[in-house]
Write a protein that holds these residues in place. Structure first.
Motif, PDB file in Angstrom:
ATOM      1  N   GLN A   2      32.385  -7.111  40.570  1.00 38.66           N
ATOM      2  CA  GLN A   2      32.482  -8.117  39.514  1.00 38.66           C
ATOM      3  C   GLN A   2      32.894  -9.472  40.094  1.00 38.66           C
ATOM      4  O   GLN A   2      32.426 -10.511  39.643  1.00 38.66           O
ATOM      5  CB  GLN A   2      33.481  -7.663  38.451  1.00 38.66           C
ATOM      6  CG  GLN A   2      33.023  -6.431  37.676  1.00 38.66           C
ATOM      7  CD  GLN A   2      33.981  -6.085  36.559  1.00 38.66           C
ATOM      8  OE1 GLN A   2      34.333  -6.926  35.755  1.00 38.66           O
ATOM      9  NE2 GLN A   2      34.409  -4.844  36.493  1.00 38.66           N
ATOM     10  N   LEU A  31      31.532  -1.583  28.287  1.00 37.04           N
ATOM     11  CA  LEU A  31      32.136  -1.298  29.590  1.00 37.04           C
ATOM     12  C   LEU A  31      33.358  -0.383  29.444  1.00 37.04           C
ATOM     13  O   LEU A  31      33.510   0.594  30.188  1.00 37.04           O
ATOM     14  CB  LEU A  31      32.548  -2.600  30.276  1.00 37.04           C
ATOM     15  CG  LEU A  31      31.423  -3.527  30.753  1.00 37.04           C
ATOM     16  CD1 LEU A  31      32.011  -4.797  31.344  1.00 37.04           C
ATOM     17  CD2 LEU A  31      30.542  -2.826  31.772  1.00 37.04           C
ATOM     18  N   GLY A  80      29.273   0.444  34.593  1.00 30.11           N
ATOM     19  CA  GLY A  80      30.565  -0.174  34.864  1.00 30.11           C
ATOM     20  C   GLY A  80      30.692  -0.525  36.337  1.00 30.11           C
ATOM     21  O   GLY A  80      30.527   0.327  37.198  1.00 30.11           O
ATOM     22  N   SER A 109      37.839  -4.872  33.310  1.00 31.94           N
ATOM     23  CA  SER A 109      36.543  -5.142  32.696  1.00 31.94           C
ATOM     24  C   SER A 109      36.446  -6.556  32.135  1.00 31.94           C
ATOM     25  O   SER A 109      35.348  -7.007  31.803  1.00 31.94           O
ATOM     26  CB  SER A 109      36.268  -4.136  31.569  1.00 31.94           C
ATOM     27  OG  SER A 109      36.218  -2.819  32.060  1.00 31.94           O
TER      28      SER A 109
END
Length: 442
Positions: free
Chosen positions: A144, A377, A138, A360
């Protein structure tokens, strides 16, 4: 039907009806385990899967040239930051709402993963998911976001990364701003660049028109394959889970319509004008493959500017997918929590779950497997057994159809609402008749 000038919409729905009928005939005649059926499906894939591949072929070129062309048409400028912020806010915000809807549906239907009998297929799928989860860690939100940036735009043009489409969007935006700067200091070269972009845009749109004319055939083949290979016994045994999933999907779609209404637009008009695109998303189970239809529906039926439509459609492929990244992982988490002694009604657990789902949702690919990736995730972040995500493998295709349509509706809702807030939506097009707004003729 085409020669008789029958509308594109009627041809699409005819393809759907014939596909369902053909699928049932094949299913009844051969059964799901028939070698003859498997060989037949392989031939149907030439048309169905081939059509989706052709759509995916034009995704990157269409996104790139449309966004770059939006700058040459001066549809993007000082409102760029506001536009991008609104689109991202709506996508992520509706995903958090979708998570809450998924949680509510699971609790209302009393879903419990321990009630599902694990067969060989479920066990194998669970082992595969567990193996995949060991290779995925994760990532924090900053990481991200960094993954979205195009370190090598030419690599992203090949679609090598799950977030390649957004990478191309960002690269095109940089070129667009460079063009705007060029117009102020070198008008001659700026005009030359504009002519080149306009010419390339016309060429790409010609390819889009050719591919979209194949839509009725693609839908017929895809839905025939889906119906023919469906395990109706498994669907019946897991009927409660299927109903709970579609109840959540329907509620979330109604929330999209509420957002459209709050924006001051007619939600019924939205439903009518997006029906073909949502139908294709439903049958193809590919958000990426639906992108050309998504963008053209927004621009030529809903009155959304090119720039807004392309940003909303492109970002919607990897960020804030309401179905795959919102409803699905939230429902799974609530189903699986009791198997490890976690009370799914605990407020702290619910708040944490919704927050994790929202974070996520960045970078979830809009292709097959995106929902599984999102589930891994979320379940990993909550320390829940990811292997149990394989329990629904027998009904996964059926549920994924609705999830994909919801993903596409979410991105179109973000585009329409953003254009309305920024005052750029063309109400005459939105409220206009569909007679002159056929997707095929674009």
């Amino acid at each position: 039907m085409h020669r008789k000038n029958i509308s594109f919409s009627k041809r699409v729905f005819t393809g759907l009806g014939l596909g369902i009928l053909l699928g049932f005939v094949l299913h009844i005649a051969y059964g799901t385990d028939s070698e003859v059926l498997s060989k037949s499906v392989a031939w149907y894939n030439i048309i169905g899967t081939g059509y989706v591949k052709l759509l995916q072929m034009i995704v990157i070129p269409l996104v790139f040239i449309s966004i770059l062309g939006a700058f040459t048409k001066v549809t993007i400028g000082k409102n760029f930051g506001k536009m991008a912020g609104l689109i991202l806010g709506i996508l992520v915000g509706t995903t958090a709402i979708a998570a809450a809807v998924g949680i509510s549906s699971s609790l209302l239907f009393g879903l419990d993963a321990s009630e599902i009998v694990q067969g060989e297929a479920e066990t194998a799928r669970g082992a595969s998911i567990e193996e995949s989860s060991s290779n995925l860690s994760g990532k924090a939100l900053p990481d991200q976001i960094l993954d979205l940036l195009p370190a090598n735009p030419f690599l992203d043009f090949t679609g090598a990364r799950p977030t390649s489409t957004i990478g191309v969007v960002i690269f095109a935006a940089f070129l667009g701003f460079a063009y705007l700067a060029l117009t102020k200091r070198d008008e001659t070269n700026a005009n030359l660049v504009k002519k080149g972009i306009d010419a390339l845009y016309s060429l790409i749109m010609g390819v889009v028109r050719i591919v979209l004319r194949l839509t009725p055939y693609g839908i017929l083949a895809i839905i025939a394959r889906t119906v023919a290979t469906s395990d109706f016994a498994a669907i019946y045994s897991l009927g409660k889970f299927v109903l709970a999933s579609y109840a959540a999907i329907l509620v979330m779609f109604l929330i999209h319509l509420i957002i459209i209404s709050i924006s001051g637009l007619n939600p019924i008009t939205y439903v009518k004008k997006t029906a073909e695109t949502l139908l294709f998303a439903f049958t193809s189970r590919s958000s990426a493959g639906t992108l050309p239809l998504n963008i053209k529906t927004q621009t030529d039926r809903l009155g959304v500017p090119d720039g807004v439509a392309n940003f909303a459609g492109s970002f919607g492929l990897s960020i804030g997918q309401n179905g795959c990244a919102g409803i699905y992982p939230a429902m799974l988490a609530v189903m699986i929590a009791p198997t490890v002694g976690q009370n799914p009604l605990e407020p702290t657990f619910l708040i944490t779950l919704i927050a994790i789902v929202a974070v996520s949702s960045f970078g979830v690919a809009g292709v097959g497997g995106g929902a599984t990736f999102a589930a891994i995730l979320v379940l990993s972040a909550l320390n829940l057994p990811v292997a149990l995500a394989g329990l629904l493998i027998s009904v996964e295709p059926l549920i994924d159809m609705g999830r994909t349509a919801l993903n596409v509706s979410g991105s179109m809702t973000a585009g329409v609402a953003t254009a309305r807030v920024t005052g750029e939506i063309d109400k005459e097009i939105y409220n206009g008749s569909m007679e002159n707004q056929s997707i095929e003729a674009l």
